[in-house]
Design an enzyme around this catalytic site. Sequence first.
Site, mmCIF file in Angstrom:
data_model
loop_
_atom_site.group_PDB
_atom_site.id
_atom_site.type_symbol
_atom_site.label_atom_id
_atom_site.label_comp_id
_atom_site.label_asym_id
_atom_site.label_seq_id
_atom_site.Cartn_x
_atom_site.Cartn_y
_atom_site.Cartn_z
ATOM 1 N N SER A 124 50.779 38.616 47.027
ATOM 2 C CA SER A 124 50.847 39.990 47.528
ATOM 3 C C SER A 124 51.287 39.996 48.986
ATOM 4 O O SER A 124 51.037 39.038 49.729
ATOM 5 C CB SER A 124 49.444 40.599 47.420
ATOM 6 O OG SER A 124 49.352 41.759 48.198
ATOM 7 N N TYR A 149 39.742 40.662 48.789
ATOM 8 C CA TYR A 149 40.847 40.596 47.823
ATOM 9 C C TYR A 149 42.049 39.882 48.449
ATOM 10 O O TYR A 149 42.600 38.928 47.879
ATOM 11 C CB TYR A 149 41.262 42.010 47.374
ATOM 12 C CG TYR A 149 42.611 42.017 46.684
ATOM 13 C CD1 TYR A 149 42.752 41.509 45.400
ATOM 14 C CD2 TYR A 149 43.764 42.491 47.342
ATOM 15 C CE1 TYR A 149 43.989 41.477 44.774
ATOM 16 C CE2 TYR A 149 45.000 42.466 46.728
ATOM 17 C CZ TYR A 149 45.113 41.959 45.446
ATOM 18 O OH TYR A 149 46.351 41.913 44.839
ATOM 19 N N LYS A 153 43.980 35.951 47.805
ATOM 20 C CA LYS A 153 45.402 35.638 47.575
ATOM 21 C C LYS A 153 45.861 34.544 48.549
ATOM 22 O O LYS A 153 46.604 33.635 48.180
ATOM 23 C CB LYS A 153 46.267 36.894 47.735
ATOM 24 C CG LYS A 153 46.027 37.956 46.674
ATOM 25 C CD LYS A 153 46.513 37.518 45.302
ATOM 26 C CE LYS A 153 46.195 38.532 44.227
ATOM 27 N NZ LYS A 153 46.440 38.042 42.863
HETATM 28 N N1 LIG Z 1 49.298 46.451 41.494
HETATM 29 C C1 LIG Z 1 49.566 46.094 42.726
HETATM 30 O O1 LIG Z 1 49.796 46.939 43.586
HETATM 31 C C2 LIG Z 1 49.623 44.635 43.119
HETATM 32 C C3 LIG Z 1 50.177 44.266 44.348
HETATM 33 C C4 LIG Z 1 50.214 42.920 44.703
HETATM 34 C C5 LIG Z 1 49.707 41.959 43.836
HETATM 35 N N2 LIG Z 1 49.150 42.343 42.650
HETATM 36 C C6 LIG Z 1 48.615 41.309 41.763
HETATM 37 O O2 LIG Z 1 49.310 41.355 40.529
HETATM 38 C C7 LIG Z 1 48.456 40.967 39.460
HETATM 39 C C8 LIG Z 1 48.470 42.014 38.379
HETATM 40 O O3 LIG Z 1 48.058 43.247 38.938
HETATM 41 P P1 LIG Z 1 48.009 44.594 38.075
HETATM 42 O O4 LIG Z 1 48.256 45.706 38.998
HETATM 43 O O5 LIG Z 1 48.825 44.446 36.862
HETATM 44 O O6 LIG Z 1 46.464 44.604 37.699
HETATM 45 P P2 LIG Z 1 45.719 44.865 36.321
HETATM 46 O O7 LIG Z 1 44.266 44.959 36.608
HETATM 47 O O8 LIG Z 1 46.382 45.972 35.586
HETATM 48 O O9 LIG Z 1 46.022 43.503 35.537
HETATM 49 C C9 LIG Z 1 45.230 42.353 35.689
HETATM 50 C C10 LIG Z 1 44.897 41.857 34.298
HETATM 51 O O10 LIG Z 1 44.136 40.661 34.390
HETATM 52 C C11 LIG Z 1 43.040 40.741 33.493
HETATM 53 N N3 LIG Z 1 41.988 39.877 34.049
HETATM 54 C C12 LIG Z 1 41.278 40.056 35.195
HETATM 55 N N4 LIG Z 1 40.441 39.033 35.371
HETATM 56 C C13 LIG Z 1 40.622 38.180 34.338
HETATM 57 C C14 LIG Z 1 40.048 36.941 33.965
HETATM 58 N N5 LIG Z 1 39.082 36.392 34.696
HETATM 59 N N6 LIG Z 1 40.477 36.323 32.848
HETATM 60 C C15 LIG Z 1 41.452 36.893 32.072
HETATM 61 N N7 LIG Z 1 42.016 38.067 32.372
HETATM 62 C C16 LIG Z 1 41.611 38.706 33.490
HETATM 63 C C17 LIG Z 1 42.677 42.217 33.412
HETATM 64 O O11 LIG Z 1 42.005 42.554 32.220
HETATM 65 C C18 LIG Z 1 44.068 42.855 33.487
HETATM 66 O O12 LIG Z 1 44.639 42.987 32.192
HETATM 67 C C19 LIG Z 1 47.078 40.735 40.095
HETATM 68 O O13 LIG Z 1 46.955 39.349 40.365
HETATM 69 C C20 LIG Z 1 47.166 41.522 41.384
HETATM 70 O O14 LIG Z 1 46.308 41.009 42.365
HETATM 71 C C21 LIG Z 1 49.108 43.656 42.265
#
Ligand SMILES: NC(=O)c1ccc[n+]([C@@H]2O[C@H](COP(=O)([O-])OP(=O)(O)OC[C@H]3O[C@@H](n4cnc5c(N)ncnc54)[C@H](O)[C@@H]3O)[C@@H](O)[C@H]2O)c1
Length: 341
Positions: A124, A149, A153
């Site tokens: 991120s 959080y 990362k």
């Molecule tokens: N959405 C954003 O703005 C953003 C920005 C930067 C980075 N990210 C990163 O991108 C990734 C995906 O984000 P997103 O927005 O799709 O989030 P999201 O919560 O929709 O997706 C994360 C998924 O991981 C699953 N999960 C969580 N913990 C788990 C575990 N211990 N074992 C198995 N599954 C697990 C959840 O059920 C979910 O389906 C994350 O790592 C997040 O930190 C997101």
Amino acid sequence: MQVLVTGGAGYIGSHTVLSLLTHNYDVVVYDNLSNSSVESIARVEKLTGKSVSFVEGDICDKAKLSDVFEQFNIDAVIHFAALKAVGESAQIPLSYYQNNVHGSVCLLEVMQQYNVHNFIFSSSATVYGEENDVPYVETMKLGTPSSPYGASKVMVERVLADFALSDTNFRGVSLRYFNPIGAHESGDIGEDPKGIPNNLLPYVAQVAVGKRDKLSIFGDDYPTADGSCERDYLHVMDLAQGHVAALDWLNSNNEFRGVEAFNLGTGNGVSVFAIVKAFEQAINNSIAFEVSPRRAGDLPAFWANATKANNELNWQASRSLEQMMSDTWRWQLNNPDGYQA
Ligand SMILES: NC(=O)c1ccc[n+]([C@@H]2O[C@H](COP(=O)([O-])OP(=O)(O)OC[C@H]3O[C@@H](n4cnc5c(N)ncnc54)[C@H](O)[C@@H]3O)[C@@H](O)[C@H]2O)c1
């Protein structure tokens, strides 16, 4: 080529699974469904006409992960699974470090055991912390994010760097996402936050359908053009395609060993007021909002220098702000209660 996608039922994961399938990758999704629904995968299968292998499991469960590597011939892993709510991470930091850091270590251990070396990590822009000037460039030192959080990362990026030094077969990519918004153009998959949305766009969309009274804009006295925070918003399908580009890059660079970071953003900052205005234009209606005090830890403005991804991954965010808004709106209108409907 078979790709294991942890967290593949989530927001970015489901859009990436769709992109992978349309680029002829086979996909195994591993997700504990803590923040998602299998319905997203069912819809991806319907949209692509292809099937996805789904295993419900936690990345901290090494026995179950091992079963997956036994059962499938995995060539690469894309690791989305994480907890991601900045505010919540200050309330339950141990859960964030357990899930995001320990979970990533478990996954790497099992990958090493099964001689799987190709790894793409959901990092991120938050890893640049408060120290670095905008626009953020990959050559900058990792910073000190204000939330657990963000710190999780940074820690995983550090783990990857150390691991790559110790295991000379490792081929890692950290994709540093800026602010993904929008939904697939079909309106059939999108962001389905549980409870009160933490992110701006789902909140705006829920105000627009009458599920929430009004949007709170946190601070209008930042040193930006209109006083609200500026972020680098990119369409989630552009971000999804960034993962395919990273996988293609790994496949065409056989000699590569180590870890490489890439920013995935548009290179432009857009303010919260500008987002609200763009959404109002897309729906031809107004959005009720109030200005609230600043939130602790919010930076005034940041955006990407995305030149490295443009040049090396041959990737560029191409979808317009207008499309981000209209696709969000289509998803929201077709699915007012998300996947639960
Ligand atoms: N959405 C954003 O703005 C953003 C920005 C930067 C980075 N990210 C990163 O991108 C990734 C995906 O984000 P997103 O927005 O799709 O989030 P999201 O919560 O929709 O997706 C994360 C998924 O991981 C699953 N999960 C969580 N913990 C788990 C575990 N211990 N074992 C198995 N599954 C697990 C959840 O059920 C979910 O389906 C994350 O790592 C997040 O930190 C997101």
